[in-house]
Design an enzyme around this catalytic site. Sequence first.
Site, PDB file in Angstrom:
ATOM      1  N   SER A  32       0.860  -1.183   0.000  1.00  0.00           N
ATOM      2  CA  SER A  32       0.000   0.000   0.000  1.00  0.00           C
ATOM      3  C   SER A  32       0.890   1.224   0.000  1.00  0.00           C
ATOM      4  O   SER A  32       2.041   1.177   0.478  1.00  0.00           O
ATOM      5  CB  SER A  32      -0.884   0.001   1.258  1.00  0.00           C
ATOM      6  OG  SER A  32      -1.532   1.253   1.438  1.00  0.00           O
ATOM      7  N   TYR A  39      -2.594  -1.590  10.160  1.00  0.00           N
ATOM      8  CA  TYR A  39      -2.661  -1.822   8.722  1.00  0.00           C
ATOM      9  C   TYR A  39      -1.428  -1.251   8.028  1.00  0.00           C
ATOM     10  O   TYR A  39      -0.778  -1.931   7.224  1.00  0.00           O
ATOM     11  CB  TYR A  39      -3.922  -1.195   8.138  1.00  0.00           C
ATOM     12  CG  TYR A  39      -4.010  -1.320   6.630  1.00  0.00           C
ATOM     13  CD1 TYR A  39      -4.529  -2.478   6.052  1.00  0.00           C
ATOM     14  CD2 TYR A  39      -3.570  -0.300   5.790  1.00  0.00           C
ATOM     15  CE1 TYR A  39      -4.597  -2.611   4.669  1.00  0.00           C
ATOM     16  CE2 TYR A  39      -3.643  -0.429   4.412  1.00  0.00           C
ATOM     17  CZ  TYR A  39      -4.149  -1.585   3.860  1.00  0.00           C
ATOM     18  OH  TYR A  39      -4.201  -1.719   2.492  1.00  0.00           O
TER      19      TYR A  39
END
Length: 248
Positions: free
Chosen positions: A138, A151
Amino acid sequence: MRISGNTIFIPGATSGIGLELALRLFDAGNRIIIGGRRTDMLARIARDHPGIETIRIDVADADDVDRAVTEVRQRFPETNVLITMAGLMRSEDLSDPAFIQTAVTEVQTNILGPLRLIAGFVEHLVALPDATIVTVSSGLAFTPMAGTPTYSATKSAIHSFTDSLRIQLADTSVGVLELVPPAVQTDLMPGQAEAEWAMPLNDFVDEVMTLLPTATREILVENVKPLRFAEAAGNRDDLMAGLAHLTG
């Protein structure tokens, strides 16, 4: 990675980026096996898209990963591409000790899930003349979002692991790519599917399909580059402050 003629296993592709990428790769001339936890969603995908195969898998469950990997290798021995798409993103308040429950779940899914899948497939892939492992990190691996700390940290771990994997497999037939999404209009977080600050899903996958045939390391769409290179640009702190404001 060649764009057609592969057999591709994509766990975590029952919705969002994973499903749209699976459909595009299927249309490009690949055999696609989609993995996911929910049998109703897998059945719907198989019904709506004849020719796509499905496998039930819970990447947070070590025994289930072993079972699913064995099933894929037995049913589809020509599988030469693994895309570790499955992931969870949840908000956390680090002043509340209960955040650890969310953190453990995300580590199980976002780190141990991909590692278990890679461990299950690596010997199989190395034995093939042309194979690829695609991990999914990400933009938040490089510029974290304060509201989703675990995350962001799990995606940093995937980035680091992928770099090491690439070096260790450099003398084999297995290419190693890292897909680095920005915020995309999916249901990963509440409200994200309609958010103006997120990239339209079709635009993201259009760009990924264009980049995929020539990528050798990271697959970076233009929208993710500000996050990916923020530290080098000297504006990482400003971007992190903006992301914190965005998530309240």
